[in-house]
Design a protein around this motif. Structure first.
Motif, PDB file in Angstrom:
ATOM      1  N   THR A 268       0.838  -1.193   0.000  1.00  0.00           N
ATOM      2  CA  THR A 268       0.000   0.000   0.000  1.00  0.00           C
ATOM      3  C   THR A 268       0.876   1.246   0.000  1.00  0.00           C
ATOM      4  O   THR A 268       2.050   1.207   0.378  1.00  0.00           O
ATOM      5  CB  THR A 268      -0.917   0.050   1.239  1.00  0.00           C
ATOM      6  OG1 THR A 268      -0.108   0.134   2.419  1.00  0.00           O
ATOM      7  CG2 THR A 268      -1.808  -1.177   1.317  1.00  0.00           C
ATOM      8  N   GLY A 270       0.580   5.721   0.698  1.00  0.00           N
ATOM      9  CA  GLY A 270      -0.184   6.909   1.068  1.00  0.00           C
ATOM     10  C   GLY A 270       0.701   8.138   0.959  1.00  0.00           C
ATOM     11  O   GLY A 270       1.920   8.037   0.810  1.00  0.00           O
ATOM     12  N   ARG A 274       0.228   9.969   9.240  1.00  0.00           N
ATOM     13  CA  ARG A 274      -0.791   9.834  10.267  1.00  0.00           C
ATOM     14  C   ARG A 274      -0.261   9.002  11.418  1.00  0.00           C
ATOM     15  O   ARG A 274       0.707   8.251  11.267  1.00  0.00           O
ATOM     16  CB  ARG A 274      -2.051   9.192   9.672  1.00  0.00           C
ATOM     17  CG  ARG A 274      -2.677  10.061   8.585  1.00  0.00           C
ATOM     18  CD  ARG A 274      -3.742   9.328   7.790  1.00  0.00           C
ATOM     19  NE  ARG A 274      -4.793   8.737   8.591  1.00  0.00           N
ATOM     20  CZ  ARG A 274      -5.959   8.339   8.107  1.00  0.00           C
ATOM     21  NH1 ARG A 274      -6.232   8.518   6.808  1.00  0.00           N
ATOM     22  NH2 ARG A 274      -6.877   7.785   8.887  1.00  0.00           N
ATOM     23  N   ASP A 276      -2.401   7.015  13.283  1.00  0.00           N
ATOM     24  CA  ASP A 276      -3.459   6.087  13.663  1.00  0.00           C
ATOM     25  C   ASP A 276      -3.310   4.707  13.045  1.00  0.00           C
ATOM     26  O   ASP A 276      -4.235   3.900  13.088  1.00  0.00           O
ATOM     27  CB  ASP A 276      -4.820   6.669  13.268  1.00  0.00           C
ATOM     28  CG  ASP A 276      -4.952   6.909  11.759  1.00  0.00           C
ATOM     29  OD1 ASP A 276      -3.960   6.699  11.030  1.00  0.00           O
ATOM     30  OD2 ASP A 276      -6.055   7.309  11.323  1.00  0.00           O
ATOM     31  N   HIS A 278      -2.927   4.067   9.828  1.00  0.00           N
ATOM     32  CA  HIS A 278      -3.361   4.022   8.438  1.00  0.00           C
ATOM     33  C   HIS A 278      -2.146   3.867   7.540  1.00  0.00           C
ATOM     34  O   HIS A 278      -1.179   4.631   7.651  1.00  0.00           O
ATOM     35  CB  HIS A 278      -4.133   5.299   8.084  1.00  0.00           C
ATOM     36  CG  HIS A 278      -4.815   5.233   6.751  1.00  0.00           C
ATOM     37  ND1 HIS A 278      -4.194   5.597   5.584  1.00  0.00           N
ATOM     38  CD2 HIS A 278      -6.068   4.843   6.410  1.00  0.00           C
ATOM     39  CE1 HIS A 278      -5.037   5.446   4.574  1.00  0.00           C
ATOM     40  NE2 HIS A 278      -6.178   4.983   5.045  1.00  0.00           N
ATOM     41  N   ALA A 331      -4.939  -6.294   9.480  1.00  0.00           N
ATOM     42  CA  ALA A 331      -5.422  -4.959   9.150  1.00  0.00           C
ATOM     43  C   ALA A 331      -6.928  -4.979   9.010  1.00  0.00           C
ATOM     44  O   ALA A 331      -7.554  -6.039   8.908  1.00  0.00           O
ATOM     45  CB  ALA A 331      -4.773  -4.457   7.851  1.00  0.00           C
ATOM     46  N   ARG A 333     -10.194  -2.484   6.997  1.00  0.00           N
ATOM     47  CA  ARG A 333     -10.431  -1.425   6.026  1.00  0.00           C
ATOM     48  C   ARG A 333     -10.751  -0.121   6.748  1.00  0.00           C
ATOM     49  O   ARG A 333     -11.505  -0.104   7.723  1.00  0.00           O
ATOM     50  CB  ARG A 333     -11.573  -1.804   5.087  1.00  0.00           C
ATOM     51  CG  ARG A 333     -11.220  -2.984   4.188  1.00  0.00           C
ATOM     52  CD  ARG A 333     -12.244  -3.179   3.086  1.00  0.00           C
ATOM     53  NE  ARG A 333     -11.862  -4.294   2.234  1.00  0.00           N
ATOM     54  CZ  ARG A 333     -11.004  -4.202   1.213  1.00  0.00           C
ATOM     55  NH1 ARG A 333     -10.454  -3.024   0.936  1.00  0.00           N
ATOM     56  NH2 ARG A 333     -10.710  -5.261   0.485  1.00  0.00           N
ATOM     57  N   ALA A 334     -10.164   0.956   6.252  1.00  0.00           N
ATOM     58  CA  ALA A 334     -10.417   2.269   6.838  1.00  0.00           C
ATOM     59  C   ALA A 334     -11.842   2.696   6.542  1.00  0.00           C
ATOM     60  O   ALA A 334     -12.455   2.272   5.549  1.00  0.00           O
ATOM     61  CB  ALA A 334      -9.437   3.291   6.284  1.00  0.00           C
ATOM     62  N   ASP A 335     -12.396   3.537   7.400  1.00  0.00           N
ATOM     63  CA  ASP A 335     -13.740   4.048   7.191  1.00  0.00           C
ATOM     64  C   ASP A 335     -13.820   4.747   5.834  1.00  0.00           C
ATOM     65  O   ASP A 335     -12.918   5.494   5.442  1.00  0.00           O
ATOM     66  CB  ASP A 335     -14.107   5.053   8.285  1.00  0.00           C
ATOM     67  CG  ASP A 335     -14.244   4.382   9.642  1.00  0.00           C
ATOM     68  OD1 ASP A 335     -14.428   3.152   9.674  1.00  0.00           O
ATOM     69  OD2 ASP A 335     -14.140   5.096  10.672  1.00  0.00           O
ATOM     70  N   GLY A 339      -8.446   2.659   1.903  1.00  0.00           N
ATOM     71  CA  GLY A 339      -7.254   1.901   2.221  1.00  0.00           C
ATOM     72  C   GLY A 339      -7.393   1.061   3.470  1.00  0.00           C
ATOM     73  O   GLY A 339      -8.494   0.635   3.845  1.00  0.00           O
ATOM     74  N   VAL A 341      -5.978   0.061   7.663  1.00  0.00           N
ATOM     75  CA  VAL A 341      -5.364   0.437   8.937  1.00  0.00           C
ATOM     76  C   VAL A 341      -4.690  -0.808   9.498  1.00  0.00           C
ATOM     77  O   VAL A 341      -5.322  -1.864   9.623  1.00  0.00           O
ATOM     78  CB  VAL A 341      -6.400   0.974   9.940  1.00  0.00           C
ATOM     79  CG1 VAL A 341      -5.741   1.279  11.281  1.00  0.00           C
ATOM     80  CG2 VAL A 341      -7.068   2.227   9.388  1.00  0.00           C
TER      81      VAL A 341
END
Length: 437
Positions: A268, A270, A274, A276, A278, A331, A333-335, A339, A341
């Motif tokens: 992945t 980004g 962050r 958190d 992610h 992991a 899935r992010a809200d 992607g 988390v």
């Protein structure tokens, strides 16, 4: 597996006419001159039943060795690593030390046929291992990165302070520079003066552990414009606070926050920093999915692609149908579907005083302390209970008592067996940018 000819065949004319080259502390070495050295080396290579070992010392000779092997038809087997570990007994290095005949300990598992390449693990467990891929997949991996990340397609320079047998350094820096004919800057963690002028004012990619990039910011000292420079945090650990310190010395720079491993390649990517967990969205063109998803939405990350590995020595590689591979990263899935988390890794779970905990939770708590620049956790599993050592790099204000207090304040309190506090400088890291233990 594809053809078995020279895997650098398509890059050869690009390198022959490139104005770029390899930059080290010894100076600039143009690609055409390195290619000529590689052609002379390849022309005189004897037979090597187990293939070849390329030294990973970060000099131009390592690149010459890679080029020579990439020009051979049919393609041979090779290992990028320490010749003292992987070379055949009694075989002297060839040329200027660019290649050494490999020994049987460098061979892939018996069931693996055809040309392979491998990067060597650092052996932090005491058992170094090799992870194998197909050399003919390397150009496809570079295309995947260039097509999926505009920063890679536009980069004029690729740089790293990690040894190039560190899988991320090879895949994310050395291979793209060779395949695309761009500048390749190889420098030691304490020699940012070599990299800073090459990165300034140019689009480029620099892979470095965040703590070492922050040290490099002291050398850069805000004296140049680094718009177009994208830092890739090797090994994770990039926090918003640390990103701010890197930007202070490299004004205008950006970050490519990535999740990947030796086994899976890049998973992945980004562009925001962050705190958190992610880890970005899947690299375009590379499938990424979750399996064995629990009621809480947490599952195991799987992927497939040209940068994944398919065999290993000294360990076990978890593979599935159609070349799928995982390292056990957990992991969800992010809200909003943006992607993933990261929740930890299945085999990272440890028990301290009967309590289950993930090391990343400990390092996150310790890195949040004032004065801490980096932290690492090691686990001794040789006894009945796991014994935890927390290694902290920071200022004199960072004390063992403060570290222990941070561990005790975790949602699941932890009592480390040992706490080691060290100065925050390049001497705390090995050649791959990993914390020395």
């Amino acid at each position: 597996m594809g053809g078995l000819g020279a895997w650098l065949k398509q890059a050869e004319p690009v390198l022959r006419h490139s104005r770029a080259g390899v930059v080290t502390e010894r100076g600039r070495h143009p690609w055409p001159s390195l290619l000529a050295r590689a052609e002379r080396l390849a022309a005189g290579l004897p037979d090597a039943p187990y293939g070849w070992v390329v030294p990973a010392d970060g000099g131009e000779r390592s690149v010459v060795g890679l080029l020579a092997l990439g020009l051979l038809d049919p393609a041979p087997r090779w290992v990028l690593g320490d010749p003292a570990v992987w070379a055949a007994d009694g075989h002297a290095p060839l040329g200027d030390g660019e290649l050494t005949a490999a020994g049987p300990q460098a061979a892939p598992p018996p069931e693996v046929a055809g040309p392979t390449y491998a990067t060597a693990s650092s052996g932090t467990t005491g058992r170094p291992k090799l992870l194998f891929g197909r050399p003919h997949a390397i150009p496809a991996a570079v295309r995947l990165y260039a097509d999926g990340m505009p920063e890679y397609a536009a980069a004029e320079v690729f740089a790293t302070c990690s040894a190039i047998d560190f899988a991320a350094a090879f895949y994310m820096v050395a291979a793209p520079a060779m395949a695309l004919g761009r500048d390749l800057v190889l420098f030691r963690p304490g020699s940012w003066a070599t990299a800073v002028p090459e990165l300034a004012g140019r689009p480029g990619v620099c892979l470095a552990p965040p703590a070492l990039a922050a040290l490099g910011a002291r050398t850069a000292a805000g004296r140049h414009d680094f718009r177009g420079t994208s830092f890739v945090p090797a090994g994770g650990g990039l926090t918003p606070e640390r990103a701010g310190r890197i930007r202070a010395g490299f004004p205008g720079c950006d970050f490519l926050t990535m999740l990947g491993s030796t086994e899976t390649g890049l998973v992945t990517v980004g562009r925001t920093v962050r705190a958190d967990g992610h880890v970005g969205a899947p690299l375009p063109g590379k499938p990424v999915w979750l399996e064995d998803v629990g009621p809480d939405g947490v599952g195991t990350l799987w992927t497939r692609g040209p940068d994944t590995r398919f065999a290993v020595t000294g360990g076990r590689l978890t593979t599935g149908p159609d070349g799928a591979v995982t390292t056990g990263d957990l992991a969800h899935r992010a809200d909003g579907g943006g992607g993933f988390v990261l929740d930890g890794r299945a085999d990272d779970l440890i028990k301290v005083d009967g309590v289950s905990v993930y090391p990343r939770e400990i390092t996150a708590a310790v890195r949040a302390l004032p004065g801490v620049r980096d932290a690492s956790v090691s686990v001794d599993r040789s006894r009945t209970g796991d014994r935890l050592t927390v290694i902290v790099m920071g200022t004199a204000a960072v004390t063992e008592d403060r570290v222990r207090d941070a561990c005790a304040r975790l949602p699941v309190p932890v009592t480390p067996h040992r706490v080691l506090c060290r100065p925050a400088d390049e001497t705390a890291y090995d050649a791959r940018g990993k914390v020395l233990r």
